[in-house]
Design a protein around this motif. Structure first.
Motif, PDB file in Angstrom:
ATOM      1  N   ALA A 161       0.875  -0.982  -0.091  1.00 43.06           N
ATOM      2  CA  ALA A 161      -0.141   0.145   0.140  1.00 43.06           C
ATOM      3  C   ALA A 161       0.713   1.316  -0.018  1.00 43.06           C
ATOM      4  N   GLY A 162       2.016   1.358   0.783  1.00 44.36           N
ATOM      5  CA  GLY A 162       2.888   2.603   0.591  1.00 44.36           C
ATOM      6  C   GLY A 162       3.646   2.569  -0.446  1.00 44.36           C
ATOM      7  N   ALA A 163       3.940   1.592  -1.209  1.00 49.02           N
ATOM      8  CA  ALA A 163       4.480   1.643  -2.602  1.00 49.02           C
ATOM      9  C   ALA A 163       3.652   2.151  -3.534  1.00 49.02           C
ATOM     10  N   VAL A 164       2.552   1.793  -3.311  1.00 52.67           N
ATOM     11  CA  VAL A 164       1.413   2.426  -4.419  1.00 52.67           C
ATOM     12  C   VAL A 164       1.344   4.003  -4.219  1.00 52.67           C
ATOM     13  N   SER A 165       1.110   4.318  -3.077  1.00 49.04           N
ATOM     14  CA  SER A 165       0.845   5.757  -2.563  1.00 49.04           C
ATOM     15  C   SER A 165       2.187   6.516  -3.103  1.00 49.04           C
ATOM     16  N   SER A 166       3.545   5.939  -2.706  1.00 49.51           N
ATOM     17  CA  SER A 166       4.805   6.667  -2.948  1.00 49.51           C
ATOM     18  C   SER A 166       4.934   6.849  -4.528  1.00 49.51           C
ATOM     19  N   TYR A 167       4.474   5.541  -5.310  1.00 49.09           N
ATOM     20  CA  TYR A 167       4.683   5.800  -6.761  1.00 49.09           C
ATOM     21  C   TYR A 167       3.734   6.815  -7.372  1.00 49.09           C
ATOM     22  N   ASN A 168       2.521   6.792  -6.960  1.00 46.62           N
ATOM     23  CA  ASN A 168       1.564   7.765  -7.451  1.00 46.62           C
ATOM     24  C   ASN A 168       1.841   9.263  -7.149  1.00 46.62           C
ATOM     25  N   GLN A 169       2.519   9.247  -5.837  1.00 45.34           N
ATOM     26  CA  GLN A 169       2.887  10.802  -5.444  1.00 45.34           C
ATOM     27  C   GLN A 169       4.012  11.163  -6.293  1.00 45.34           C
ATOM     28  N   MET A 170       4.908  10.535  -6.629  1.00 37.70           N
ATOM     29  CA  MET A 170       6.120  10.885  -7.431  1.00 37.70           C
ATOM     30  C   MET A 170       5.702  11.025  -9.108  1.00 37.70           C
ATOM     31  N   ASN A 171       4.635  10.033  -9.578  1.00 39.00           N
ATOM     32  CA  ASN A 171       4.002  10.530 -10.510  1.00 39.00           C
ATOM     33  C   ASN A 171       3.390  11.760 -10.829  1.00 39.00           C
ATOM     34  N   GLU A 172       2.657  12.144  -9.755  1.00 36.90           N
ATOM     35  CA  GLU A 172       2.139  13.512  -9.697  1.00 36.90           C
ATOM     36  C   GLU A 172       2.862  14.550  -9.839  1.00 36.90           C
ATOM     37  N   ILE A 173       4.014  14.601  -8.971  1.00 38.03           N
ATOM     38  CA  ILE A 173       5.032  15.345  -9.133  1.00 38.03           C
ATOM     39  C   ILE A 173       5.694  15.501 -10.328  1.00 38.03           C
TER      40      ILE A 173
ATOM     41  N   GLU B 248      -6.595  31.753  -4.620  1.00 37.99           N
ATOM     42  CA  GLU B 248      -5.011  31.593  -4.732  1.00 37.99           C
ATOM     43  C   GLU B 248      -4.805  30.114  -5.333  1.00 37.99           C
ATOM     44  N   VAL B 249      -3.676  29.853  -5.936  1.00 38.34           N
ATOM     45  CA  VAL B 249      -3.267  28.468  -6.662  1.00 38.34           C
ATOM     46  C   VAL B 249      -2.419  27.625  -5.718  1.00 38.34           C
ATOM     47  N   ILE B 250      -3.310  26.529  -5.509  1.00 34.65           N
ATOM     48  CA  ILE B 250      -2.836  25.847  -4.287  1.00 34.65           C
ATOM     49  C   ILE B 250      -2.030  24.438  -4.872  1.00 34.65           C
ATOM     50  N   GLY B 251      -2.113  24.127  -6.142  1.00 35.09           N
ATOM     51  CA  GLY B 251      -1.712  22.858  -6.846  1.00 35.09           C
ATOM     52  C   GLY B 251      -2.177  22.770  -8.265  1.00 35.09           C
ATOM     53  N   TYR B 252      -1.980  21.827  -8.948  1.00 35.21           N
ATOM     54  CA  TYR B 252      -2.271  21.367 -10.201  1.00 35.21           C
ATOM     55  C   TYR B 252      -2.932  20.237 -10.606  1.00 35.21           C
ATOM     56  N   ARG B 253      -3.340  20.025 -11.865  1.00 39.62           N
ATOM     57  CA  ARG B 253      -4.245  18.723 -11.912  1.00 39.62           C
ATOM     58  C   ARG B 253      -3.377  17.802 -12.901  1.00 39.62           C
ATOM     59  N   GLY B 254      -2.156  17.776 -13.009  1.00 33.10           N
ATOM     60  CA  GLY B 254      -1.482  17.105 -13.975  1.00 33.10           C
ATOM     61  C   GLY B 254      -1.315  15.720 -13.551  1.00 33.10           C
ATOM     62  N   GLY B 255      -1.720  15.302 -12.467  1.00 27.91           N
ATOM     63  CA  GLY B 255      -1.706  13.983 -11.899  1.00 27.91           C
ATOM     64  C   GLY B 255      -3.202  13.292 -11.864  1.00 27.91           C
ATOM     65  N   ASP B 256      -4.232  13.975 -12.608  1.00 29.38           N
ATOM     66  CA  ASP B 256      -5.651  13.557 -12.528  1.00 29.38           C
ATOM     67  C   ASP B 256      -5.727  12.270 -13.574  1.00 29.38           C
ATOM     68  N   SER B 257      -6.575  11.461 -13.092  1.00 25.99           N
ATOM     69  CA  SER B 257      -6.806  10.374 -13.928  1.00 25.99           C
ATOM     70  C   SER B 257      -8.179   9.963 -13.893  1.00 25.99           C
ATOM     71  N   ILE B 258      -8.853   9.354 -15.169  1.00 24.38           N
ATOM     72  CA  ILE B 258     -10.199   9.025 -15.114  1.00 24.38           C
ATOM     73  C   ILE B 258     -10.356   7.471 -15.198  1.00 24.38           C
ATOM     74  N   ARG B 259     -11.526   6.943 -14.742  1.00 24.96           N
ATOM     75  CA  ARG B 259     -11.547   5.581 -14.557  1.00 24.96           C
ATOM     76  C   ARG B 259     -11.649   4.943 -15.710  1.00 24.96           C
ATOM     77  N   THR B 260     -11.054   3.877 -16.207  1.00 25.68           N
ATOM     78  CA  THR B 260     -11.252   3.033 -17.285  1.00 25.68           C
ATOM     79  C   THR B 260     -11.757   1.674 -17.171  1.00 25.68           C
ATOM     80  N   GLY B 261     -11.635   1.230 -15.935  1.00 26.23           N
ATOM     81  CA  GLY B 261     -12.019  -0.099 -15.446  1.00 26.23           C
ATOM     82  C   GLY B 261     -12.395  -0.250 -13.977  1.00 26.23           C
TER      83      GLY B 261
ATOM     84  N   ALA C   1      -8.311  15.870 -20.150  1.00 26.00           N
ATOM     85  CA  ALA C   1      -8.930  17.385 -20.159  1.00 26.00           C
ATOM     86  C   ALA C   1      -8.307  18.265 -19.441  1.00 26.00           C
ATOM     87  N   VAL C   2      -7.334  17.729 -18.548  1.00 26.22           N
ATOM     88  CA  VAL C   2      -6.619  18.535 -17.787  1.00 26.22           C
ATOM     89  C   VAL C   2      -4.906  18.289 -17.761  1.00 26.22           C
ATOM     90  N   ASP C   3      -4.225  19.197 -17.286  1.00 24.89           N
ATOM     91  CA  ASP C   3      -2.675  18.945 -17.344  1.00 24.89           C
ATOM     92  C   ASP C   3      -2.065  19.794 -16.123  1.00 24.89           C
TER      93      ASP C   3
END
Length: 205
Positions: A36-48, A95-108, A117-119
Motif C-alpha cells: 500500500a505504501g509503495a502504491v502511494s509513493s509511486y503515484n505521489q512521485m508520478n503526480e510531482i 489562490e493557486v494551491i496545486g495543479y491537475r497534471g496527476g488527475d486520472s479517469i476511470r477505465t475499469g 481534459a487537464v494537465d
C-alpha cells in the motif's frame, strides 16, 4: 531509474497500469506488507513529475487579487465627542494551491488513465475570502500638554472560520477508495485566526 521503480513495485505485488500504481488483483494475501505504501509513493512521485513547472503554468501560491479598505469617523460633538469608529476590509482573491497534471479517469474496475481534459497547467484554487476589522477609539487630554488616545481593535470581527488550504493531494472522487480514479483535492490547511481583541494606548505630549 523508471525501470527500477517499476521493478520494485512488481516485487511488492503492485502493477503499473496506464501510469498508475495499483495493488495486484487477487493476490492480496501474497503482497508485501509495504504494498500500500509503495502504491502511494509511486503515484505521489508520478503526480510531482506530471506537475513539473512549464512556461504556461501559473505560479504556486499566487493570489490573483488583493485589496484593503479602511475608513473611520470621529464624532465632533455631543456626549460621544472624540469617539472614533472605524471599519476595515481585507480581501484575498483565489489562490493557486496545486495543479491537475496527476488527475486520472476511470477505465475499469481497478484501472485508470491520465485525464486528457487537464494537465500541469490546470490550477486548483483556494476560494477567496474577506476579513473584517472593527475599531473603536477615544481620545482625551490629561492636561493641556498631554493627550491620550485609546483604541480597541477587533480583528476578524465576523469570526470567519474557513480553512485556508495551501496544497493538494490525489484522492478518489467522493472519497470512494474502491475507485482507481484520482483527482487533485485541497489537502493541508491552516486556520483563520479567530476573532481577537487588542487595546492600545498612545500618549503624546
Amino acid at each position: 531509474a523508471t525501470l527500477l521503480a517499476v521493478k520494485i513495485q512488481e516485487d511488492a505485488g503492485v502493477d503499473i497500469v496506464n501510469g498508475q500504481a495499483v495493488l495486484r488483483a487477487g493476490t492480496t494475501g501474497q503482497n508485501s506488507p509495504d504494498a500500500a505504501g509503495a502504491v502511494s509513493s509511486y503515484n505521489q512521485m508520478n503526480e510531482i513529475a506530471r506537475n513539473l513547472t512549464s512556461a504556461e503554468q501559473k505560479v504556486a501560491r499566487l493570489v490573483e487579487g488583493t485589496g484593503n479598505l479602511f475608513t473611520d469617523y470621529t464624532l465632533r460633538e455631543g456626549m460621544f465627542k472624540n469617539v472614533r469608529l472605524g471599519l476595515g476590509l481585507n480581501y484575498r482573491g483565489k489562490e493557486v494551491i496545486g495543479y491537475r497534471g496527476g488527475d486520472s479517469i476511470r477505465t475499469g474496475p481497478t484501472t485508470a488513465a491520465d485525464d486528457p481534459a487537464v494537465d500541469a497547467t490546470t490550477p486548483v484554487y483556494r476560494d477567496p475570502y474577506t476579513l473584517v476589522t472593527g475599531v473603536v477609539g477615544y481620545s482625551f487630554r490629561l492636561n493641556p500638554k498631554v493627550r491620550v488616545k485609546l483604541d480597541l481593535r477587533v480583528s476578524n470581527l465576523l469570526n470567519e472560520d474557513m480553512l485556508l488550504y495551501y496544497t493538494t493531494t490525489q484522492r478518489p472522487p467522493g472519497g470512494d477508495i474502491s475507485n482507481p480514479q484520482r483527482v487533485a483535492t485541497p489537502s493541508q490547511f491552516s486556520f483563520v485566526v479567530p476573532r481577537n481583541y487588542s487595546l492600545t494606548a498612545t500618549v503624546s505630549f
